[in-house]
Structures are given as structure tokens and as C-alpha cells.
Design an enzyme around this catalytic site. Structure first.
Site, PDB file in Angstrom:
ATOM      1  N   TYR A 175      -9.450  -3.472 -11.078  1.00 29.72           N
ATOM      2  CA  TYR A 175      -9.279  -2.095 -10.603  1.00 29.72           C
ATOM      3  C   TYR A 175      -7.904  -1.533 -10.955  1.00 29.72           C
ATOM      4  O   TYR A 175      -7.791  -0.362 -11.330  1.00 29.72           O
ATOM      5  CB  TYR A 175      -9.579  -1.997  -9.105  1.00 29.72           C
ATOM      6  CG  TYR A 175      -8.528  -2.574  -8.186  1.00 29.72           C
ATOM      7  CD1 TYR A 175      -7.552  -1.760  -7.626  1.00 29.72           C
ATOM      8  CD2 TYR A 175      -8.528  -3.929  -7.859  1.00 29.72           C
ATOM      9  CE1 TYR A 175      -6.599  -2.279  -6.770  1.00 29.72           C
ATOM     10  CE2 TYR A 175      -7.572  -4.454  -7.017  1.00 29.72           C
ATOM     11  CZ  TYR A 175      -6.609  -3.630  -6.470  1.00 29.72           C
ATOM     12  OH  TYR A 175      -5.659  -4.152  -5.627  1.00 29.72           O
TER      13      TYR A 175
ATOM     14  N   HIS B 139     -27.533  21.207  -0.520  1.00 27.89           N
ATOM     15  CA  HIS B 139     -27.570  21.745  -1.884  1.00 27.89           C
ATOM     16  C   HIS B 139     -26.660  22.966  -2.044  1.00 27.89           C
ATOM     17  O   HIS B 139     -26.558  23.771  -1.121  1.00 27.89           O
ATOM     18  CB  HIS B 139     -29.024  22.141  -2.202  1.00 27.89           C
ATOM     19  CG  HIS B 139     -29.216  22.638  -3.593  1.00 27.89           C
ATOM     20  ND1 HIS B 139     -29.219  21.804  -4.687  1.00 27.89           N
ATOM     21  CD2 HIS B 139     -29.407  23.894  -4.069  1.00 27.89           C
ATOM     22  CE1 HIS B 139     -29.413  22.523  -5.775  1.00 27.89           C
ATOM     23  NE2 HIS B 139     -29.527  23.792  -5.431  1.00 27.89           N
TER      24      HIS B 139
ATOM     25  N   GLU C 171     -26.135  15.140  -2.639  1.00 31.46           N
ATOM     26  CA  GLU C 171     -27.564  15.266  -2.339  1.00 31.46           C
ATOM     27  C   GLU C 171     -28.402  14.295  -3.162  1.00 31.46           C
ATOM     28  O   GLU C 171     -29.546  13.969  -2.791  1.00 31.46           O
ATOM     29  CB  GLU C 171     -28.047  16.702  -2.581  1.00 31.46           C
ATOM     30  CG  GLU C 171     -28.084  17.136  -4.027  1.00 31.46           C
ATOM     31  CD  GLU C 171     -28.610  18.559  -4.198  1.00 31.46           C
ATOM     32  OE1 GLU C 171     -29.690  18.853  -3.654  1.00 31.46           O
ATOM     33  OE2 GLU C 171     -27.916  19.370  -4.846  1.00 31.46           O
TER      34      GLU C 171
ATOM     35  N   GLU D 289      -7.490   1.775 -13.280  1.00 32.58           N
ATOM     36  CA  GLU D 289      -6.861   2.948 -12.666  1.00 32.58           C
ATOM     37  C   GLU D 289      -5.657   3.419 -13.478  1.00 32.58           C
ATOM     38  O   GLU D 289      -5.529   4.606 -13.788  1.00 32.58           O
ATOM     39  CB  GLU D 289      -6.457   2.609 -11.228  1.00 32.58           C
ATOM     40  CG  GLU D 289      -7.659   2.499 -10.290  1.00 32.58           C
ATOM     41  CD  GLU D 289      -7.311   1.986  -8.919  1.00 32.58           C
ATOM     42  OE1 GLU D 289      -8.138   2.180  -7.999  1.00 32.58           O
ATOM     43  OE2 GLU D 289      -6.231   1.388  -8.736  1.00 32.58           O
TER      44      GLU D 289
ATOM     45  N   TYR E  11       6.192   5.144   9.435  1.00 33.63           N
ATOM     46  CA  TYR E  11       5.834   3.787   9.862  1.00 33.63           C
ATOM     47  C   TYR E  11       6.958   3.188  10.712  1.00 33.63           C
ATOM     48  O   TYR E  11       6.715   2.558  11.751  1.00 33.63           O
ATOM     49  CB  TYR E  11       5.594   2.902   8.633  1.00 33.63           C
ATOM     50  CG  TYR E  11       4.167   2.868   8.134  1.00 33.63           C
ATOM     51  CD1 TYR E  11       3.514   1.659   7.949  1.00 33.63           C
ATOM     52  CD2 TYR E  11       3.470   4.039   7.840  1.00 33.63           C
ATOM     53  CE1 TYR E  11       2.215   1.604   7.480  1.00 33.63           C
ATOM     54  CE2 TYR E  11       2.179   4.005   7.371  1.00 33.63           C
ATOM     55  CZ  TYR E  11       1.545   2.786   7.189  1.00 33.63           C
ATOM     56  OH  TYR E  11       0.253   2.751   6.728  1.00 33.63           O
TER      57      TYR E  11
ATOM     58  N   GLY F 200      -4.434  -9.717 -11.797  1.00 32.69           N
ATOM     59  CA  GLY F 200      -4.659 -10.303 -10.481  1.00 32.69           C
ATOM     60  C   GLY F 200      -3.402 -10.369  -9.634  1.00 32.69           C
ATOM     61  O   GLY F 200      -2.304 -10.029 -10.082  1.00 32.69           O
TER      62      GLY F 200
ATOM     63  N   CYS G  83       0.824  -1.216   0.000  1.00 31.87           N
ATOM     64  CA  CYS G  83       0.000   0.000   0.000  1.00 31.87           C
ATOM     65  C   CYS G  83       0.853   1.259   0.000  1.00 31.87           C
ATOM     66  O   CYS G  83       0.659   2.160  -0.818  1.00 31.87           O
ATOM     67  CB  CYS G  83      -0.937   0.002   1.195  1.00 31.87           C
ATOM     68  SG  CYS G  83      -1.962   1.492   1.290  1.00 31.87           S
TER      69      CYS G  83
ATOM     70  N   ASP H 263      -3.633  -9.904   2.603  1.00 30.40           N
ATOM     71  CA  ASP H 263      -3.760 -10.481   1.266  1.00 30.40           C
ATOM     72  C   ASP H 263      -3.232 -11.901   1.167  1.00 30.40           C
ATOM     73  O   ASP H 263      -3.616 -12.642   0.257  1.00 30.40           O
ATOM     74  CB  ASP H 263      -3.013  -9.608   0.247  1.00 30.40           C
ATOM     75  CG  ASP H 263      -3.696  -8.266   0.016  1.00 30.40           C
ATOM     76  OD1 ASP H 263      -4.730  -8.007   0.670  1.00 30.40           O
ATOM     77  OD2 ASP H 263      -3.195  -7.474  -0.799  1.00 30.40           O
TER      78      ASP H 263
ATOM     79  N   LYS I 151      -0.118   5.336  -6.030  1.00 27.29           N
ATOM     80  CA  LYS I 151      -1.103   5.311  -7.103  1.00 27.29           C
ATOM     81  C   LYS I 151      -2.099   6.461  -6.990  1.00 27.29           C
ATOM     82  O   LYS I 151      -2.410   7.142  -7.967  1.00 27.29           O
ATOM     83  CB  LYS I 151      -1.835   3.966  -7.105  1.00 27.29           C
ATOM     84  CG  LYS I 151      -2.835   3.795  -8.213  1.00 27.29           C
ATOM     85  CD  LYS I 151      -4.297   3.609  -7.823  1.00 27.29           C
ATOM     86  CE  LYS I 151      -4.660   3.494  -6.399  1.00 27.29           C
ATOM     87  NZ  LYS I 151      -5.386   2.263  -6.061  1.00 27.29           N
TER      88      LYS I 151
ATOM     89  N   CYS J  50      -1.524   1.633  -3.033  1.00 22.27           N
ATOM     90  CA  CYS J  50      -2.557   2.649  -2.832  1.00 22.27           C
ATOM     91  C   CYS J  50      -2.027   4.079  -2.781  1.00 22.27           C
ATOM     92  O   CYS J  50      -2.551   4.964  -3.462  1.00 22.27           O
ATOM     93  CB  CYS J  50      -3.320   2.398  -1.530  1.00 22.27           C
ATOM     94  SG  CYS J  50      -3.501   0.698  -1.048  1.00 22.27           S
TER      95      CYS J  50
END
Length: 449
Positions: free
Chosen positions: A179, A438, A443, A183, A100, A264, A43, A305, A51, A48
């Protein structure tokens, strides 16, 4: 204290492994995590995060064109530097990687920058040959892009390499229609490449609602993205000038500058030594686990995963949190896999939660469908014909909203809040009773007929 080196040894410091390590250590456990590449996993490093930053960069192509209708004096041609975007994205990846790492260290987790393999129910062997023991071992090694076996497949790249290109190729063929394929098709197209998507079936984005998939296909075709359906790879031939000729079934060969495989992902269990502890895998190589993440070996667990349940970063994080809380925090937490929202950051993006219309009809029998098909206000003034589509799937007998599906600007941002309503089991009447905000695209969720 036990005779083991650690209470918990985690293999893999991606999203799930990092969360499990940090939380378990915060609960007082002695924890080590082994990572052979970089802290953050797919990720953060090659998924993620980078990307999504490329998606942001790609959106400027249309935003700059639209700006003229909003009074901005934008030149006909704006220079774009792929190298600048690429390097800035990698700089941000480095920053998050550091954050991290710092979080793990702050919580007292021992970080071992080596590959680790299982060598027994309570033992792992590091790349340098040393061994470590632990009361529990948690496998969180994720998955890798699958590459089809065809002549010349070595000439293609995967999403892993896409972030490090020297330049944007003029012609790109992307294999797959999930996806990742959609993308990157949007990203490369907005950066000026001619994009061809090759898929072995006629379906894109399997698992998403048919109406939303059809709308993305329609918009993609309008933008100039080309599709080759019912096509299987037969081979890739590389020429002296670097161009690649791709042969496929049911279509004429095509020559491009780059082939990207988005066909995949497969769990990273090869060579992990899991058989030494009696850990069973399924047909795709994923670790079989129970509701607690426990494998067929009582002391070895797996999350994310590598278990091939739902390949989403938030799921891996939630599984890591639950594992740490259950075994080291004295809690009893179960991960709920119902109504998990997801998004595709295509151009435009789409998002969904709950059952598709087909799934609801199959499961419930009687359903009520509500839609809103509209042009976003910004697109109207910009003179852009692109239309958004929102779809609500309800149980016809109770009125409960069992699915929400959207395609259009900011659809993922809008759906996150709406997913709470679906998870809570709210009804169409409760949506209707909510006053519209609005003027917004959101909405439409409380105005659908």
C-alpha cells in the site's frame, strides 16, 4: 496506592499508546508515557495523516484537467509548489501533535520526552539513566520501514523522509508493491515524476482481491507508471551528479533521481531491553501477546504494530482502548479482528472488507460473486476512460455477504458504511431490498447482478 511510581507506564505515544494512556488516566490510574520523538507516532507525524494530505494535493492535477470539461477556464499550465504543500502539511502535523499532547496533559498523564527501555518486569530506564517503576508496562512503540540489505542501500529513502523532500524528483524508483508503494507512486506521478515500481514478485497489494489488484495495475499502466516485476535489488550506485543507477535481477539497470524503499515494516523491538523481563518475540521481532495484549511477562503488555497482528492505526487505537477499559475501567472488552476494513489511497483508491473471492472459495467452497464495472459519471463527462469496479462475495448457500471490494473515486468513504453491513452479517437480498441513492457511485452496491 502501591509502592510503584505509576500504575501504568506506556512506552511510545503513537495512536495506540496515546489512547491507552488517556483512557487509563481518565479511569483514575496514575499514568506516564515516554516518547523519544513526538506525540502522535507514525500515523500523525510520518504516516496516515501527512500522506492523506499529499494524496489530496495530488488529486488536483487531474481535477484541474477535468475542470475544463465542466466549463472552468483553467490555463494549460498550472504552477505547482511542492514546498508550499510540504510546509502546509507539516504545519497541520504540528497542530495535531499539539492537540494530542494537550489531551494527554488534560487527563493528567505525565509525558516524559525521552527514550525508555525495559529493565525489569516492573521497571523502565530512561535515556538520562533514571528509572521508573510501574505495576504494568505497556509497549506501544510501533514499527519502522524495512530496508533491504544490498550494496548502496544507504542512498535510498523511506516513507519517513518522503514528507521532507526539498523538491519532487523527476525520476523515482519505488521498491515494493504494497500500500505504501502504490500510494506514493500515485502521489509522485501526479506531481510530475516518472515512477517505476520494482517488486520481487508479480503481485501487487497481496491480500487484496485479485480483480481489484488487476484493475489498479491496469489503470496505473495507463497513467504511465512503470512496473518491473520479478526483480530483486542487486545494488545502487550513486553518481557525481547525484543520480542513482539501480541494478536488479531479470531487468536492465535503470537510472533515477531517487530510490524509495517501501518493502514492509518491522516492529521497533531492537534495543528495547525486553529480554530483561523474559518477553518473547516472534521470528520477525514482534512481541508475542495473548488476547488481552499480555506478553510472556505477566506485567508487560503490548499493542499496535509492535505486535505485528494487523498494522492499522484503528486497530492500535482499539487495542489501546480495550487495554485501558479492561484493566482500569472494570470492563471486559475483546478486540474483534474479523471483517476489519482497509483502504489503499492510490490513484484511484481502493477499499475492502471481509474475504476475497479466493479466500471465500477456500473456506466456504460454494460462493456467489456479483460485480459492477462502470465509469463514474464525473469521469464520463471529463472524457476519462478510468473504470471503477465493485465486487461482492457471498456465501452461495445463505446469501450472506462475506466480502466487499472496491476501486474507484471515494471508494474508502463508501466502504466504511458498507463495512457495517458486512460486519452485521447482512445478505445480498437485504442489499437488494435497499432503495438506491441516485445518482451516486455508492448505489452500485445495491444494484449488483
Amino acid at each position: 496506592m502501591t509502592d510503584y511510581d505509576y500504575d501504568l507506564f506506556v512506552i511510545g505515544a503513537g495512536s495506540g499508546g496515546t489512547r491507552a494512556s488517556r483512557v487509563a488516566a481518565a479511569h483514575g490510574a496514575r499514568v506516564a508515557v515516554a516518547e523519544e520523538y513526538r506525540i502522535g507516532g507514525t500515523c500523525v507525524i510520518r504516516g496516515c495523516v501527512p500522506k492523506k494530505l499529499l494524496v489530496y494535493g495530488a488529486h488536483f492535477a487531474e481535477d484541474l484537467a477535468d475542470a475544463k470539461r465542466f466549463g472552468w477556464q483553467v490555463p494549460e499550465h498550472c504552477d505547482f509548489s511542492w514546498q508550499t504543500l510540504r510546509d502546509n502539511v507539516m504545519e497541520e502535523v504540528d497542530r495535531i501533535n499539539g492537540a494530542y499532547t494537550n489531551t494527554l496533559e488534560t487527563n493528567g498523564v505525565d509525558i516524559i520526552p525521552q527514550r525508555a527501555t525495559v529493565s525489569g518486569p516492573h521497571e523502565v530506564t530512561l535515556a538520562d539513566g533514571t528509572t521508573k517503576t510501574a505495576e504494568r508496562i505497556l509497549v506501544a512503540v510501533g514499527a519502522h520501514p524495512a530496508v533491504p540489505e544490498c550494496p548502496g542501500h544507504e542512498h535510498g529513502i523511506t516513507s519517513n523522509e518522503a514528507f521532507h523532500l526539498d523538491e519532487i524528483p523527476k525520476r523515482v524508483l519505488i521498491a515494493g508493491a504494497g500500500y505504501i508503494a502504490n500510494e506514493f507512486a500515485g502521489i509522485f506521478h501526479q506531481f510530475g515524476a516518472h515512477v517505476i515500481i520494482l517488486n520481487r514478485t508479480r503481485d501487487i497489494l497481496r491480500g487484496y482481491d485479485q480483480s481489484i489488484r488487476d484493475r489498479l495495475l491496469q489503470i496505473s499502466l495507463m497513467k504511465g507508471i512503470e512496473f518491473r516485476f520479478d526483480a530483486a535489488f542487486e545494488g545502487i550506485e550513486k553518481h557525481a551528479d547525484g543520480c542513482l543507477t539501480v541494478s536488479m535481477s531479470n531487468h536492465e539497470p535503470v537510472t533515477v533521481d531517487m530510490v524509495m524503499f517501501a518493502t514492509g515494516r518491522r516492529p521497533n523491538t531492537n534495543g528495547l531491553g525486553l529480554d530483561s523481563a523474559g518477553v518473547e518475540l516472534d521470528d520477525l521481532g514482534a512481541i508475542k501477546v495473548d488476547a488481552d495484549g499480555r506478553s510472556t511477562c505477566d506485567s508487560i503488555f503490548a499493542i499496535g504494530d509492535v505486535t505485528n497482528r494487523i498494522q492499522l492505526t484503528p486497530i492500535a487505537i482499539r487495542e489501546g482502548q480495550a487495554f485501558a477499559d479492561n484493566f482500569y475501567g472494570g470492563k471486559s472488552v475483546t478486540v474483534d479482528y474479523d471483517n476489519v476494513p482497509s483502504a489503499v489511497f492510490s490513484h484511484p483508491p481502493l477499499a475492502a472488507v471481509g474475504m476475497t473471492e479466493a479466500e471465500a472459495r477456500n473456506k466456504l467452497g460454494s460462493v456467489a460473486i456479483y460485480t459492477s464495472d462502470f465509469r463514474a459519471m464525473k469521469n464520463v463527462l471529463a472524457g476519462r476512460d478510468e473504470r471503477s469496479l465493485y465486487k461482492m462475495v457471498c456465501d452461495a448457500e445463505t446469501g450472506r455477504v462475506v466480502g466487499l471490494h472496491m476501486i474507484g473515486p471515494d471508494a474508502p468513504e463508501i466502504l466504511q458504511a458498507a463495512a457495517i453491513a458486512v460486519k452485521a452479517g447482512l445478505t445480498k437480498d437485504q442489499f437488494d431490498d435497499t432503495v438506491a441513492l441516485h445518482p451516486t457511485m455508492a448505489e452500485e452496491l445495491v444494484l449488483m447482478k
